[in-house]
Enzyme design. Structure first.
Site, PDB file in Angstrom:
ATOM      1  CD  GLU A   1      -3.560  -8.501   5.577  1.00 43.70           C
ATOM      2  OE1 GLU A   1      -2.698  -7.907   6.229  1.00 43.70           O
ATOM      3  OE2 GLU A   1      -4.310  -7.917   4.778  1.00 43.70           O
TER       4      GLU A   1
ATOM      5  CB  ILE B   1     -15.464   0.112  -1.830  1.00 45.59           C
ATOM      6  CG1 ILE B   1     -15.109  -1.184  -2.536  1.00 45.59           C
ATOM      7  CG2 ILE B   1     -16.932   0.449  -2.017  1.00 45.59           C
ATOM      8  CD1 ILE B   1     -15.830  -2.397  -1.967  1.00 45.59           C
TER       9      ILE B   1
ATOM     10  CE  LYS C   1      -6.119  -5.016   6.806  1.00 44.41           C
ATOM     11  NZ  LYS C   1      -6.196  -5.633   5.517  1.00 44.41           N
TER      12      LYS C   1
ATOM     13  CB  VAL D   1      -0.969  -0.002   1.207  1.00 46.36           C
ATOM     14  CG1 VAL D   1      -1.825   1.264   1.195  1.00 46.36           C
ATOM     15  CG2 VAL D   1      -1.867  -1.231   1.167  1.00 46.36           C
TER      16      VAL D   1
ATOM     17  CD  GLU E   1     -13.988   5.520   2.836  1.00 47.58           C
ATOM     18  OE1 GLU E   1     -14.555   6.410   3.485  1.00 47.58           O
ATOM     19  OE2 GLU E   1     -14.541   4.440   2.535  1.00 47.58           O
TER      20      GLU E   1
ATOM     21  NE  ARG F   1       9.947  -3.536   8.707  1.00 45.36           N
ATOM     22  CZ  ARG F   1       9.090  -4.518   8.869  1.00 45.36           C
ATOM     23  NH1 ARG F   1       8.620  -4.782  10.056  1.00 45.36           N
ATOM     24  NH2 ARG F   1       8.711  -5.259   7.862  1.00 45.36           N
TER      25      ARG F   1
ATOM     26  N   GLY G   1     -11.047  -1.620   0.883  1.00 46.93           N
ATOM     27  CA  GLY G   1      -9.971  -1.140  -0.004  1.00 46.93           C
ATOM     28  C   GLY G   1     -10.355   0.164  -0.688  1.00 46.93           C
TER      29      GLY G   1
ATOM     30  CE  LYS H   1     -10.328  -5.598   5.288  1.00 45.74           C
ATOM     31  NZ  LYS H   1     -10.023  -6.485   4.155  1.00 45.74           N
TER      32      LYS H   1
HETATM   33  N1  HSE Z   1      -5.801  -9.093   2.911  1.00 46.29           N
HETATM   34  C1  HSE Z   1      -6.840  -8.145   2.727  1.00 46.29           C
HETATM   35  C2  HSE Z   1      -7.888  -8.738   1.785  1.00 46.29           C
HETATM   36  C3  HSE Z   1      -6.252  -6.878   2.153  1.00 46.29           C
HETATM   37  O1  HSE Z   1      -7.596  -9.771   1.172  1.00 46.29           O
HETATM   38  O2  HSE Z   1      -8.967  -8.209   1.686  1.00 46.29           O
HETATM   39  C4  HSE Z   1      -7.199  -5.724   2.117  1.00 46.29           C
HETATM   40  O3  HSE Z   1      -7.641  -5.361   3.398  1.00 46.29           O
END
Ligand code: HSE
Length: 398
Positions: free
Chosen positions: A185, A131, A100, A12, A124, A43, A129, A200
Site C-alpha cells: 500500500e 484468487i 477491502k 489496479v 471479489e 484526480r 487479489g 480481509k
Molecule cells: N497491499 C496488499 C497486499 C494489496 O500486499 O496484499 C492487495 O490487497
C-alpha cells in the site's frame, strides 16, 4: 451495449482498463452483451495515457450518464470511495470494488443499499487479489457450515517474510522491493502492521459466519517484530513464519485474529511464497479446501474486478449481493483459543524443560533457543514464557 466506469487510475485502475480491453470479447460474452468503457475518474491529468479521452475529474459525469450501468471503484480508502459508491448505487448503478477497507468497514451498509435499489454489489478482488475465493466460499461451498477460514491474505508481508527467510534480506530491503513492485500500500504501515490482513479477515468472517464483524475488534499483530532469529530458529524446528488471518467457529462463538504463525514446512501454506496468497476453508461437508494464487498486483486484482463487472451486467435483472452478515456480531476472545506456541528465549535447556517438559529446544547462531510448547491459551503461555526469559512467541499452526 452496456457501459462501465472505472473510479481511480492507480495500480489496479490502470490494470483494469488494460484487462477489460484485452479480453473485451470474452468479458462481453460473460456479460451477455457488449461492454464498453464509458469513463475513468481521475484526480489529475494523464496527457500521455491512451485512455485520456475517457478521463474525467468530475464524478457527476458518471453519476448522470444513463448508459453507465456498472461502476468499478478501485480508489481505495473510505473517503471518496465510500461517497462515490453510495452515489452510484443511489443512481441505480451496480458497484464492484477491490477496496477491502471500504468493504470491511461499510460493506454491509452498501450491500443493503444495493439490495434496496436493485443493483449488484460485488467485491471479489478485495480478498486474495486474483484468487477466485469469495464467490466459491459463498456459492460453491453453500452446502457447508464454515468452521474455519485461515490463510495468507497479504502479499506484501508474505513477500517480505519469504525474502527474509530464503534470501536473508533484512526487513527494510524486502519492503522497498515490495513497494517498487507495486504490492505494498502507499503507506506500508497497513501491510506490515497486519491492518490490511485484518480487513480481509473481517470480510472472510462476515461471509463465513453470518455476523458482520468490526475489523477494529480483530486482534491484529503484524510482522515488524518478527526477527531474523525467529526465521532461523523456526527453520531449525521444521517450520517457516507466515502472517495468517484466521476466523474460526469455537465453542464460545466465532473468533478472528491476525498474527504471525509458525507453519510446519510440510503444510501447504509453507510453500506459498512471495506475493502469492492462499486461503484454506474448513467446511462441514467438504473438509478442507485451499485457494491459492497471486494476492496482489495490477492484473491479478483486475482479473477479479473485471469478472465482477461482467457478472454485474449479466445479473442486471437478478442482482448479486453477497451476504456480509447481520450487524452487531461480537467476537469470542481469541486469547482463549488454545494453541501450541513457539517461544524464543535466552535460556538453557534445563530451564526450558522444567516448565515445558514437551519442548525440544534448538539453538541458532545467537545464544537464544527456540522451542514449541504444548497447546495452551495465550495467558498461560505468557506467564510461562516470561518465567524462562521469553523474548518472542508466536502461535504455531497445528
Ligand atoms: N497491499 C496488499 C497486499 C494489496 O500486499 O496484499 C492487495 O490487497
Amino acid at each position: 451495449m452496456i457501459k462501465y466506469a472505472i473510479l481511480g487510475f492507480g495500480v489496479v485502475g490502470g490494470g483494469l482498463a488494460e484487462v477489460m480491453a484485452d479480453q473485451s470479447e470474452k468479458l462481453s460474452a460473460a456479460a451477455g452483451q457488449p461492454l464498453a468503457l464509458g469513463h475513468i475518474l481521475v484526480r489529475h491529468d494523464y496527457p500521455d495515457s491512451p485512455w485520456r479521452s475517457y478521463m474525467t475529474q468530475d464524478f457527476s459525469v458518471i453519476e448522470n450518464d444513463p448508459e453507465v450501468a456498472v461502476v468499478a471503484e478501485v480508489i481505495g480508502g473510505v473517503g471518496a470511495a465510500y461517497d462515490y459508491s453510495r452515489r452510484a448505487i443511489l443512481a441505480g448503478k451496480s458497484v464492484v470494488s477491490s477496496n477491502k477497507q471500504l468493504v470491511a468497514v461499510h460493506g454491509a451498509e452498501l450491500a443493503a443499499l444495493a439490495r434496496e435499489h436493485g443493483v449488484s454489489y460485488l467485491f471479489e478482488g478485495s480478498v486474495g487479489g486474483g484468487i477466485p475465493l469469495l464467490r466459491p466460499l459463498c456459492r460453491c461451498l453453500s452446502a457447508n457450515r464454515i468452521d474455519e477460514v485461515y490463510g495468507i491474505v497479504n502479499g506484501t508481508t508474505n513477500y517480505i517474510l519469504t525474502a527474509m527467510d530464503a534470501q536473508g534480506q533484512d526487513f527494510a530491503q524486502a519492503l522497498k522491493k515490495a513497494q517498487e513492485l507495486g504490492y505494498a500500500e502507499a503507506d506500508p504501515t497497513a501491510d506490515v502492521e497486519g491492518i490490511d490482513a485484518c480487513r480481509k479477515t473481517a470480510i472472510l468472517a462476515d461471509l463465513s459466519f453470518g455476523w458482520n464483524v468490526d475489523p477494529d475488534a480483530i486482534p491484529t499483530t503484524g510482522i515488524t517484530k518478527v526477527a531474523p532469529a525467529d526465521l532461523e530458529l523456526a527453520r531449525a524446528l521444521g517450520y517457516t513464519v507466515k502472517l495468517l488471518g484466521r476466523a474460526a467457529r469455537t465453542e464460545n462463538g466465532c473468533c478472528a485474529f491476525v498474527e504471525p504463525h509458525l507453519v510446519p514446512l510440510g503444510h501447504i501454506l509453507a510453500s506459498v511464497n512471495g506475493v502469492m496468497n492462499a486461503c484454506a476453508v474448513r467446511g462441514s461437508a467438504v473438509g478442507e479446501v485451499v485457494f491459492c494464487g497471486p494476492g496482489a498486483g495490477a492484473h491479478p486484482t483486475a482479473s477479479a474486478v473485471a469478472a465482477d463487472i461482467a457478472d454485474a451486467v449479466r445479473h442486471m435483472a437478478d442482482p448479486m449481493v453477497p451476504d456480509l452478515g447481520r450487524p452487531g456480531g461480537k467476537l469470542a476472545p481469541a486469547e482463549e483459543l488454545p494453541s501450541p506456541w513457539y517461544v524464543r528465549a535466552e535460556a538453557d535447556p534445563e530451564a526450558v524443560k522444567a516448565l515445558f517438559p514437551e519442548a525440544e529446544p534448538v539453538y541458532g547462531t545467537s545464544r537464544e533457543c527456540g522451542f514449541i510448547t504444548r497447546p495452551m491459551p495465550r495467558r498461560e503461555l505468557e506467564t510461562l514464557a516470561a518465567a524462562v526469559g521469553g523474548r518472542a512467541f508466536w502461535r504455531v499452526l497445528a
